[in-house]
Scaffold this motif. Structure first.
Motif, PDB file in Angstrom:
ATOM      1  N   ASP A 153       0.809  -1.399   0.139  1.00 35.09           N
ATOM      2  CA  ASP A 153      -0.027   0.098   0.086  1.00 35.09           C
ATOM      3  C   ASP A 153       0.786   1.087   0.343  1.00 35.09           C
ATOM      4  O   ASP A 153       0.899   2.219  -1.141  1.00 35.09           O
ATOM      5  N   THR A 154       2.115   0.819   0.722  1.00 33.74           N
ATOM      6  CA  THR A 154       3.034   2.498   1.067  1.00 33.74           C
ATOM      7  C   THR A 154       3.738   2.640  -0.939  1.00 33.74           C
ATOM      8  O   THR A 154       3.784   3.986  -0.882  1.00 33.74           O
ATOM      9  N   VAL A 155       4.066   1.744  -1.169  1.00 36.59           N
ATOM     10  CA  VAL A 155       4.464   1.623  -2.535  1.00 36.59           C
ATOM     11  C   VAL A 155       3.741   1.748  -3.222  1.00 36.59           C
ATOM     12  O   VAL A 155       3.764   2.669  -4.321  1.00 36.59           O
ATOM     13  N   SER A 156       2.056   1.988  -3.318  1.00 34.67           N
ATOM     14  CA  SER A 156       1.632   1.948  -4.009  1.00 34.67           C
ATOM     15  C   SER A 156       0.468   3.478  -4.246  1.00 34.67           C
ATOM     16  O   SER A 156       0.580   4.104  -4.621  1.00 34.67           O
ATOM     17  N   GLU A 157       1.101   3.591  -2.872  1.00 35.35           N
ATOM     18  CA  GLU A 157       0.712   5.877  -2.723  1.00 35.35           C
ATOM     19  C   GLU A 157       1.922   6.027  -3.296  1.00 35.35           C
ATOM     20  O   GLU A 157       0.821   7.397  -3.481  1.00 35.35           O
ATOM     21  N   LEU A 158       2.677   5.960  -3.376  1.00 33.59           N
ATOM     22  CA  LEU A 158       4.042   6.605  -3.955  1.00 33.59           C
ATOM     23  C   LEU A 158       3.890   6.387  -5.660  1.00 33.59           C
ATOM     24  O   LEU A 158       4.886   7.370  -6.030  1.00 33.59           O
ATOM     25  N   GLY A 159       2.779   5.955  -6.103  1.00 34.99           N
ATOM     26  CA  GLY A 159       2.918   5.444  -7.653  1.00 34.99           C
ATOM     27  C   GLY A 159       4.037   4.206  -8.732  1.00 34.99           C
ATOM     28  O   GLY A 159       3.745   4.390  -9.010  1.00 34.99           O
TER      29      GLY A 159
END
Length: 206
Positions: free
Chosen positions: A102-108
């Motif tokens: 989720d953290t990585v995805s939020e950063l695009g």
């Protein structure tokens, strides 16, 4: 004759220095072996590998670090020993992995992330006010993408990341580590740091 004497003197000096270093390294190795069981069996480390050294990938690594570290600290805060912390982390491994994604995805980012909880070799690591010797520790290893970027290392249990040495000393002892070993880890002695450096070189040579 004089040149021959100089060569012999140099040879003797080098031999004596080598013997001293070797003896010192062996002494350190024996000293470390004496508390291996209590140190390595009572500590859990955190290792995050970034995809690359680019600014964006390093930012992702630090974002994952902050999120995961704080999350796990909350989980293991009530653990009375390393075994309890181990079980808690294992039971929440999927939640940890989801948090990383989720953290990585939020950063695009779309690259693959991997989370492992297993024994891993750590080199000597120096932190603010304390130092941990090299060796095999139980480790929560998080790989972002290729994992070829600069790493980030920490101690998950006991929770001593970014703590001052006095806190580290108390937390180490509360986790079952002897007072003698805790003092050694939190020592500000240059001799201890030099000893760890020599021990690391000795291990690599072996």
């Amino acid at each position: 004759m004089k040149r021959k004497f100089i060569k012999i003197s140099v040879y003797i000096t080098v031999s004596l220095v080598s013997a001293f270093v070797f003896t010192y390294a062996v002494t350190l190795q024996n000293m470390q072996n004496s508390f291996d069981s209590e140190l390595y069996d009572n500590v859990i480390r955190l290792h995050i590998l970034a995809d690359s050294d680019s600014e964006k990938d390093q930012k992702a690594k630090l974002a994952v670090r902050d999120g995961v570290k704080d999350y796990i600290y909350t989980l293991v805060s009530e653990a009375e020993n390393k075994d309890e912390a181990d079980i808690i982390i294992k039971n929440n491994l999927q939640n940890i992995e989801n948090k990383v994604k989720d953290t990585v995805s939020e950063l695009g980012y779309t690259y693959k992330t991997q989370v492992f909880f297993e024994n891993e070799y750590y080199p000597v690591r120096y932190y603010e006010g304390f130092a941990f010797p090299s060796g095999d520790y139980k480790s929560l290893k998080i790989t972002l993408g290729s994992g070829e970027g600069k790493n980030w290392w920490c101690v998950l249990y006991p929770t001593v990341c970014n703590s001052m040495a006095t806190d580290v000393d108390k937390k180490l002892k509360s986790a079952g580590i002897s007072e003698n070993t805790a003092k050694m880890i939190c020592s500000e002695s240059k001799e201890y740091e030099y000893g760890l450096y020599i021990l690391e070189l000795f291990k690599r040579k072996k």
